[in-house]
Design an enzyme around this catalytic site. Structure first.
Site, mmCIF file in Angstrom:
data_model
loop_
_atom_site.group_PDB
_atom_site.id
_atom_site.type_symbol
_atom_site.label_atom_id
_atom_site.label_comp_id
_atom_site.label_asym_id
_atom_site.label_seq_id
_atom_site.Cartn_x
_atom_site.Cartn_y
_atom_site.Cartn_z
ATOM 1 N N CYS A 87 10.549 -36.747 17.195
ATOM 2 C CA CYS A 87 9.297 -37.479 17.409
ATOM 3 C C CYS A 87 9.571 -38.771 18.207
ATOM 4 O O CYS A 87 9.929 -38.686 19.369
ATOM 5 C CB CYS A 87 8.614 -37.739 16.074
ATOM 6 S SG CYS A 87 6.861 -38.122 16.245
ATOM 7 N N HIS A 195 8.677 -32.293 13.161
ATOM 8 C CA HIS A 195 9.534 -32.960 12.173
ATOM 9 C C HIS A 195 10.216 -31.953 11.246
ATOM 10 O O HIS A 195 9.697 -31.681 10.153
ATOM 11 C CB HIS A 195 8.678 -33.893 11.309
ATOM 12 C CG HIS A 195 8.239 -35.144 11.994
ATOM 13 N ND1 HIS A 195 9.002 -36.296 12.000
ATOM 14 C CD2 HIS A 195 7.120 -35.427 12.697
ATOM 15 C CE1 HIS A 195 8.356 -37.242 12.671
ATOM 16 N NE2 HIS A 195 7.218 -36.737 13.111
ATOM 17 N N GLU A 197 12.643 -32.437 9.329
ATOM 18 C CA GLU A 197 13.052 -33.089 8.069
ATOM 19 C C GLU A 197 11.943 -33.084 7.031
ATOM 20 O O GLU A 197 12.175 -33.377 5.862
ATOM 21 C CB GLU A 197 13.540 -34.524 8.350
ATOM 22 C CG GLU A 197 12.464 -35.591 8.529
ATOM 23 C CD GLU A 197 11.816 -35.611 9.919
ATOM 24 O OE1 GLU A 197 11.970 -34.632 10.680
ATOM 25 O OE2 GLU A 197 11.133 -36.616 10.232
#
Lengths: 224, 77
Positions: A87, A195, A197
């Protein structure tokens, strides 16, 4: 796997990234402040997290890309250390010149925040080796400036060289050729707007992001 | 000495902000607007004698992203 996650003023996904790396690989990353001019010895992975470094002043990622630590990151990338920008981290890596292209305001002007489907376009990089070629995965996006731009010659080149790692299954933000994630020519630097994560544990709703970190850890074992 | 740096998007780079401004102008009833491109103006106050090369380097290294933007330096006395 020895890793570090950098925090810039305005980063807000640095902790999430560090937790994801630790949960998936079993090794907690070193947390680094952007003012550091040198990196710890022997890093296998440098994480450049999401957020709004410097309030997105000037251009998203532009100020962070001139931080003291970035010189050391560029040098490490040249030595072959894996660098993952997510990002705002992707924006920082394009602004620093480690990755081709630029990330512009979303075509629809609006901030886009939802889980999107991605297609794995290159499953041979050290980031993507645990995915299968053409696999559809679901990863959340949350950005205002994710509209990937590069001139046609650059787009043709990176497509031809297998540098497109992930593509949106449908238009999300106006990105050229629906590109969601880009590798450098050597394949050791990956920038992506989604994302991973945020989807590493069943409680997150899905675990499609976990294999990225697992694959990185495995590639380190194979190298040593 | 002052220098105004005009940063504009290169031709061929889509400008979502310009398009939104265009729509807003139309919404206000202004006809005849054919296109809108949004840019950025950065005004630098510089020590006398700052070289053109330095100003140029500032633009290339930070103020403009040469992948998508052009810049023009306007010197103001």
């Amino acid at each position: 796997m020895k890793s570090a996650v950098i925090t810039f003023p305005g980063s807000n996904c640095d902790r999430d990234l560090a937790v994801a790396i630790e949960r998936v690989t079993g090794h907690a990353p070193i947390r680094l402040w952007h003012g550091e001019q040198t990196l710890p010895q022997g890093l296998d992975l440098i994480g450049v997290p999401g957020g709004f470094s410097y309030g997105d002043y000037l251009r998203s990622g532009a100020m962070a890309a001139r931080s003291p630590v970035i010189g050391a990151v560029v040098e490490a990338a040249e030595r072959g250390v894996a660098v993952l920008g997510i990002c705002n981290g992707f924006q920082i890596l394009t602004e620093s010149g480690l990755l081709p292209g630029a990330l512009m305001r979303n075509a629809g002007i609006r901030f886009v925040c939802r889980t999107v489907e991605l297609t794995v376009e290159n499953s041979e990089s050290r980031f993507t080796s645990l995915y299968t070629q053409g696999e559809a995965i679901r990863i959340p996006v949350a950005h205002h400036d994710g509209n990937y731009f590069a001139d046609d010659a650059t787009l043709d080149r990176i497509e031809g060289e297998g540098q497109v790692a992930f593509r949106y299954a449908e238009p999300v933000n106006g990105s050229a050729r629906n590109i969601a994630g880009v590798l450098n020519a050597k394949g050791n630097v990956l920038g992506m707007m989604p994302h991973p994560e945020r989807v590493v544990e069943p409680q997150h709703g899905n675990t499609d992001g976990a294999r990225l970190f697992e694959g990185l850890a495995r590639s380190v074992l194979e190298r040593t | 000495m002052k220098a105004r740096i005009h940063v504009t998007l290169k031709d061929g780079v889509l400008d979502p902000q310009g398009r939104a401004i265009h729509h807003a102008l139309e919404g206000l009833g202004f006809g005849g607007v054919e296109d809108v491109r949004a840019g950025r103006l950065i005004e630098l106050t510089l020590a006398d004698g700052t070289s053109d090369e330095d100003i140029d380097a500032m633009c290339r290294k930070l103020l403009a992203n040469m992948v998508i933007e052009n810049y023009r330096v306007e010197k103001v006395a």
